[in-house]
Design a protein around this motif. Sequence first.
Motif, PDB file in Angstrom:
ATOM      1  N   VAL A  18       0.867  -0.921   0.096  1.00  0.00           N
ATOM      2  CA  VAL A  18       0.100   0.134  -0.260  1.00  0.00           C
ATOM      3  C   VAL A  18       0.791   1.026  -0.060  1.00  0.00           C
ATOM      4  O   VAL A  18       1.441   1.418   1.128  1.00  0.00           O
ATOM      5  CB  VAL A  18      -1.049   0.189   1.736  1.00  0.00           C
ATOM      6  CG1 VAL A  18      -1.556   1.109   1.048  1.00  0.00           C
ATOM      7  CG2 VAL A  18      -2.378  -1.373   1.261  1.00  0.00           C
ATOM      8  N   VAL A  19       0.555   2.362  -1.029  1.00  0.00           N
ATOM      9  CA  VAL A  19       1.546   3.588  -1.176  1.00  0.00           C
ATOM     10  C   VAL A  19       0.542   3.944  -0.593  1.00  0.00           C
ATOM     11  O   VAL A  19      -0.521   4.306  -1.173  1.00  0.00           O
ATOM     12  CB  VAL A  19       2.757   3.930  -2.784  1.00  0.00           C
ATOM     13  CG1 VAL A  19       3.011   3.898  -2.602  1.00  0.00           C
ATOM     14  CG2 VAL A  19       2.938   2.349  -2.764  1.00  0.00           C
ATOM     15  N   GLY A  20       1.005   6.004  -0.174  1.00  0.00           N
ATOM     16  CA  GLY A  20       0.315   6.895  -1.208  1.00  0.00           C
ATOM     17  C   GLY A  20       0.013   7.318  -2.040  1.00  0.00           C
ATOM     18  O   GLY A  20       1.600   7.640  -2.122  1.00  0.00           O
ATOM     19  N   ALA A  21      -0.888   7.861  -2.017  1.00  0.00           N
ATOM     20  CA  ALA A  21      -0.685   8.294  -3.325  1.00  0.00           C
ATOM     21  C   ALA A  21      -0.635   9.722  -3.975  1.00  0.00           C
ATOM     22  O   ALA A  21      -1.449  10.729  -3.931  1.00  0.00           O
ATOM     23  CB  ALA A  21      -2.657   8.172  -3.753  1.00  0.00           C
ATOM     24  N   ASP A  22       0.638   9.946  -3.114  1.00  0.00           N
ATOM     25  CA  ASP A  22       0.595  11.367  -3.978  1.00  0.00           C
ATOM     26  C   ASP A  22       1.204  11.815  -4.594  1.00  0.00           C
ATOM     27  O   ASP A  22       2.479  10.930  -4.962  1.00  0.00           O
ATOM     28  CB  ASP A  22       1.655  12.327  -2.119  1.00  0.00           C
ATOM     29  CG  ASP A  22       3.252  11.247  -1.895  1.00  0.00           C
ATOM     30  OD1 ASP A  22       3.623  11.033  -2.644  1.00  0.00           O
ATOM     31  OD2 ASP A  22       2.745  11.207  -0.445  1.00  0.00           O
ATOM     32  N   SER A  23       2.235  12.295  -5.712  1.00  0.00           N
ATOM     33  CA  SER A  23       3.183  12.232  -7.067  1.00  0.00           C
ATOM     34  C   SER A  23       4.859  11.951  -6.378  1.00  0.00           C
ATOM     35  O   SER A  23       5.161  11.837  -7.835  1.00  0.00           O
ATOM     36  CB  SER A  23       2.673  13.524  -7.666  1.00  0.00           C
ATOM     37  OG  SER A  23       3.093  14.682  -6.917  1.00  0.00           O
ATOM     38  N   ASP A  24       4.632  12.649  -5.471  1.00  0.00           N
ATOM     39  CA  ASP A  24       6.103  12.232  -5.202  1.00  0.00           C
ATOM     40  C   ASP A  24       6.611  11.451  -5.139  1.00  0.00           C
ATOM     41  O   ASP A  24       7.826  11.043  -5.168  1.00  0.00           O
ATOM     42  CB  ASP A  24       6.735  13.148  -3.761  1.00  0.00           C
ATOM     43  CG  ASP A  24       6.079  14.319  -4.068  1.00  0.00           C
ATOM     44  OD1 ASP A  24       6.370  15.365  -5.048  1.00  0.00           O
ATOM     45  OD2 ASP A  24       5.916  15.974  -2.702  1.00  0.00           O
ATOM     46  N   SER A  25       5.858  10.354  -4.016  1.00  0.00           N
ATOM     47  CA  SER A  25       6.388   8.983  -4.205  1.00  0.00           C
ATOM     48  C   SER A  25       6.284   7.118  -4.994  1.00  0.00           C
ATOM     49  O   SER A  25       6.210   6.809  -5.276  1.00  0.00           O
ATOM     50  CB  SER A  25       6.494   8.618  -2.493  1.00  0.00           C
ATOM     51  OG  SER A  25       5.137   8.404  -2.219  1.00  0.00           O
ATOM     52  N   TRP A  26       4.744   7.972  -5.607  1.00  0.00           N
ATOM     53  CA  TRP A  26       3.934   6.702  -6.373  1.00  0.00           C
ATOM     54  C   TRP A  26       4.602   6.489  -7.230  1.00  0.00           C
ATOM     55  O   TRP A  26       5.368   5.123  -7.533  1.00  0.00           O
ATOM     56  CB  TRP A  26       2.791   8.024  -6.784  1.00  0.00           C
ATOM     57  CG  TRP A  26       2.191   6.476  -7.682  1.00  0.00           C
ATOM     58  CD1 TRP A  26       2.481   6.242  -9.312  1.00  0.00           C
ATOM     59  CD2 TRP A  26       1.951   5.540  -7.347  1.00  0.00           C
ATOM     60  NE1 TRP A  26       1.647   5.216  -9.485  1.00  0.00           N
ATOM     61  CE2 TRP A  26       0.766   4.793  -8.332  1.00  0.00           C
ATOM     62  CE3 TRP A  26       1.362   5.176  -5.945  1.00  0.00           C
ATOM     63  CZ2 TRP A  26      -0.073   3.201  -8.087  1.00  0.00           C
ATOM     64  CZ3 TRP A  26       0.054   3.555  -5.658  1.00  0.00           C
ATOM     65  CH2 TRP A  26       0.074   2.859  -7.116  1.00  0.00           C
ATOM     66  N   ASP A  27       5.623   6.954  -8.238  1.00  0.00           N
ATOM     67  CA  ASP A  27       6.363   6.659  -9.074  1.00  0.00           C
ATOM     68  C   ASP A  27       7.407   5.036  -8.845  1.00  0.00           C
ATOM     69  O   ASP A  27       7.091   4.518  -9.764  1.00  0.00           O
ATOM     70  CB  ASP A  27       5.954   7.731  -9.835  1.00  0.00           C
ATOM     71  CG  ASP A  27       5.256   8.363 -11.239  1.00  0.00           C
ATOM     72  OD1 ASP A  27       4.529   7.150 -11.376  1.00  0.00           O
ATOM     73  OD2 ASP A  27       5.635   9.322 -11.759  1.00  0.00           O
ATOM     74  N   ALA A  28       8.084   6.115  -8.281  1.00  0.00           N
ATOM     75  CA  ALA A  28       8.893   5.858  -7.662  1.00  0.00           C
ATOM     76  C   ALA A  28       8.763   4.037  -6.921  1.00  0.00           C
ATOM     77  O   ALA A  28       9.187   2.830  -7.485  1.00  0.00           O
ATOM     78  CB  ALA A  28      10.133   6.042  -6.970  1.00  0.00           C
ATOM     79  N   ILE A  29       7.777   4.099  -6.031  1.00  0.00           N
ATOM     80  CA  ILE A  29       7.448   2.939  -4.822  1.00  0.00           C
ATOM     81  C   ILE A  29       6.666   2.130  -5.982  1.00  0.00           C
ATOM     82  O   ILE A  29       7.268   1.122  -5.755  1.00  0.00           O
ATOM     83  CB  ILE A  29       7.075   2.911  -4.128  1.00  0.00           C
ATOM     84  CG1 ILE A  29       7.984   4.365  -3.258  1.00  0.00           C
ATOM     85  CG2 ILE A  29       6.753   2.010  -3.568  1.00  0.00           C
ATOM     86  CD1 ILE A  29       7.263   4.752  -1.902  1.00  0.00           C
ATOM     87  N   ALA A  30       5.877   2.301  -6.787  1.00  0.00           N
ATOM     88  CA  ALA A  30       4.972   1.784  -8.023  1.00  0.00           C
ATOM     89  C   ALA A  30       5.878   0.505  -8.882  1.00  0.00           C
ATOM     90  O   ALA A  30       5.501  -0.205  -9.094  1.00  0.00           O
ATOM     91  CB  ALA A  30       4.207   2.474  -8.265  1.00  0.00           C
ATOM     92  N   LYS A  31       6.915   1.375  -9.109  1.00  0.00           N
ATOM     93  CA  LYS A  31       8.030   0.625 -10.241  1.00  0.00           C
ATOM     94  C   LYS A  31       8.786  -0.072  -9.290  1.00  0.00           C
ATOM     95  O   LYS A  31       9.264  -1.587 -10.015  1.00  0.00           O
ATOM     96  CB  LYS A  31       8.722   1.886 -10.736  1.00  0.00           C
ATOM     97  CG  LYS A  31       9.480   1.159 -11.824  1.00  0.00           C
ATOM     98  CD  LYS A  31      10.680   2.654 -12.421  1.00  0.00           C
ATOM     99  CE  LYS A  31      11.484   1.773 -13.670  1.00  0.00           C
ATOM    100  NZ  LYS A  31      12.533   2.463 -14.087  1.00  0.00           N
ATOM    101  N   HIS A  32       9.379   0.234  -8.154  1.00  0.00           N
ATOM    102  CA  HIS A  32      10.219  -0.707  -7.707  1.00  0.00           C
ATOM    103  C   HIS A  32       8.915  -1.820  -6.813  1.00  0.00           C
ATOM    104  O   HIS A  32       9.671  -3.441  -7.114  1.00  0.00           O
ATOM    105  CB  HIS A  32      11.107  -0.158  -5.956  1.00  0.00           C
ATOM    106  CG  HIS A  32      11.133  -0.971  -5.607  1.00  0.00           C
ATOM    107  ND1 HIS A  32      12.723  -1.522  -5.877  1.00  0.00           N
ATOM    108  CD2 HIS A  32      11.176  -1.604  -4.432  1.00  0.00           C
ATOM    109  CE1 HIS A  32      12.999  -2.334  -4.707  1.00  0.00           C
ATOM    110  NE2 HIS A  32      12.345  -2.644  -3.848  1.00  0.00           N
ATOM    111  N   ALA A  33       7.888  -1.641  -6.268  1.00  0.00           N
ATOM    112  CA  ALA A  33       6.772  -3.176  -6.711  1.00  0.00           C
ATOM    113  C   ALA A  33       7.205  -4.147  -7.836  1.00  0.00           C
ATOM    114  O   ALA A  33       6.759  -5.040  -7.537  1.00  0.00           O
ATOM    115  CB  ALA A  33       5.641  -1.940  -6.030  1.00  0.00           C
TER     116      ALA A  33
END
Length: 126
Positions: A18-33
Motif C-alpha cells: 500500500v502506497v500513499g497516492a501522492d505524486s512525489d513517491s508514487w512512481d518510484a515505489i510503484a515501479k520498485h514494487a
Amino acid sequence: ATELDALTARAAGADAVVVGADSDSWDAIAKHARTTRMVALATVSDRASAELCAKVMARGAYLPVETIAEMRPLLSVLGSVRVLAHLPSADETMLRALRGMVDAVIVESDLYLSTSFESLREELEA
C-alpha cells in the motif's frame, strides 16, 4: 510504504504493498514494487487521491473508509481501478451491500472466524 518497506514485505511473502497516492513517491515505489512482482495499491482517502490514482493508472486502490456512503464518490472517480476496501466493523450485511462495488474487502478477525463466514464467502463469490 517506502522502497525498503516494499522489499521487506515481499521477503515476508506479501503480494501487494500500500502506497500513499501522492505524486512525489508514487512512481518510484510503484515501479520498485513491480520489479519485485508485487502490486502497488494507491491509498485513496479523498477526491484528490482518487484522481491521482486514476491519473497514474494504478492497478489497484486501497480505500480505508468509515462508511459505504463515504466510498461512493471515490469509486466514481476511480472508474475501472480494482478496489480493496477496509471498513471498520464490516458485518455480513455490509459485505452484501459492497458486492459489485468493490473487488475485495478486508474484514476483521471476528467476522472471518465466525461460523457463518464460509457460507457468506460462497454466497458472495457465486
